[in-house]
Design a protein around this motif. Sequence first.
Motif, PDB file in Angstrom:
ATOM      1  N   TYR A  52      18.690  73.331   1.976  1.00 44.35           N
ATOM      2  CA  TYR A  52      17.049  73.265   1.684  1.00 44.35           C
ATOM      3  C   TYR A  52      16.384  72.404   3.276  1.00 44.35           C
ATOM      4  N   ALA A  53      16.985  71.453   3.361  1.00 36.24           N
ATOM      5  CA  ALA A  53      16.041  70.296   4.763  1.00 36.24           C
ATOM      6  C   ALA A  53      16.696  71.634   5.844  1.00 36.24           C
ATOM      7  N   ARG A  54      17.140  72.558   5.818  1.00 35.51           N
ATOM      8  CA  ARG A  54      16.554  73.268   7.186  1.00 35.51           C
ATOM      9  C   ARG A  54      16.327  74.296   7.068  1.00 35.51           C
ATOM     10  N   ALA A  55      15.499  74.691   5.830  1.00 37.81           N
ATOM     11  CA  ALA A  55      13.648  75.256   5.495  1.00 37.81           C
ATOM     12  C   ALA A  55      12.779  74.291   5.789  1.00 37.81           C
ATOM     13  N   GLY A  56      13.060  73.257   5.709  1.00 34.13           N
ATOM     14  CA  GLY A  56      12.334  72.077   6.040  1.00 34.13           C
ATOM     15  C   GLY A  56      11.095  71.451   4.444  1.00 34.13           C
ATOM     16  N   PHE A  57      12.302  71.821   3.587  1.00 34.19           N
ATOM     17  CA  PHE A  57      12.135  70.728   2.673  1.00 34.19           C
ATOM     18  C   PHE A  57      12.845  69.296   2.629  1.00 34.19           C
ATOM     19  N   SER A  58      12.387  68.413   2.223  1.00 28.48           N
ATOM     20  CA  SER A  58      12.724  66.727   2.944  1.00 28.48           C
ATOM     21  C   SER A  58      13.021  66.012   1.651  1.00 28.48           C
ATOM     22  N   LEU A  59      14.393  65.547   1.751  1.00 27.69           N
ATOM     23  CA  LEU A  59      14.962  64.279   0.751  1.00 27.69           C
ATOM     24  C   LEU A  59      14.382  63.495   0.844  1.00 27.69           C
ATOM     25  N   GLU A  60      13.959  62.519   1.833  1.00 22.12           N
ATOM     26  CA  GLU A  60      13.753  61.828   2.265  1.00 22.12           C
ATOM     27  C   GLU A  60      11.746  61.254   1.805  1.00 22.12           C
ATOM     28  N   ARG A  61      11.192  62.499   1.965  1.00 23.64           N
ATOM     29  CA  ARG A  61      10.019  62.580   1.415  1.00 23.64           C
ATOM     30  C   ARG A  61      10.153  62.688  -0.273  1.00 23.64           C
ATOM     31  N   ALA A  62      11.271  62.818  -0.366  1.00 20.24           N
ATOM     32  CA  ALA A  62      10.711  62.858  -2.773  1.00 20.24           C
ATOM     33  C   ALA A  62      11.320  61.530  -2.810  1.00 20.24           C
TER      34      ALA A  62
END
Length: 167
Positions: free
Chosen positions: A124-134
């Motif tokens: 999902y990070a490759r698609a622009g989702f962020s773990l850090e922002r969550a």
Amino acid sequence: MVSSPDPSRPATPADHREIDALLRAAFPGADEAELVHQLREGGEMLSEVVTPWHGRIVGYYALSRMRAPDGWACLAPVAVLPAYQNGAQGVHLGSQLMHDLVTSIRSSSSAIDTVVVLGDPPFYARAGFSLERAARLSSPYPIDHTLILRPGNDRPQAELIYPDAFG
């Protein structure tokens, strides 16, 4: 020469049986298929998108309305038929689905400002989702697998309340 899938499109009621079959093929058990049925029946589904190829539906994703925060959506499930996963057939269909979703969300004037997903962080990070922002969110699910997609670069602090179908 490698062919490509048809453009993704909104699902129609005529697609529901084939979507159900795709979900049952892509996941062990019937949990995701049942989730989709419950989201539809509960009026919590915002949109469903399918990717056809060679006359059959090979990819799918659903967006449902989060109960909280207001204006947020949940991405689940995302599915690709096993014969088309991991670059099979010469196309990374899961990545293409996520690209279509991100493009749609970013170009849309919809009331959705944030999309939450629970899943594989690198994918999902490759698609622009962020773990850090969550990281500051509270969730009934593992926060180390919760990612968000939203404008800006903030790290919101909020309690995630999923649609009742997730209960």
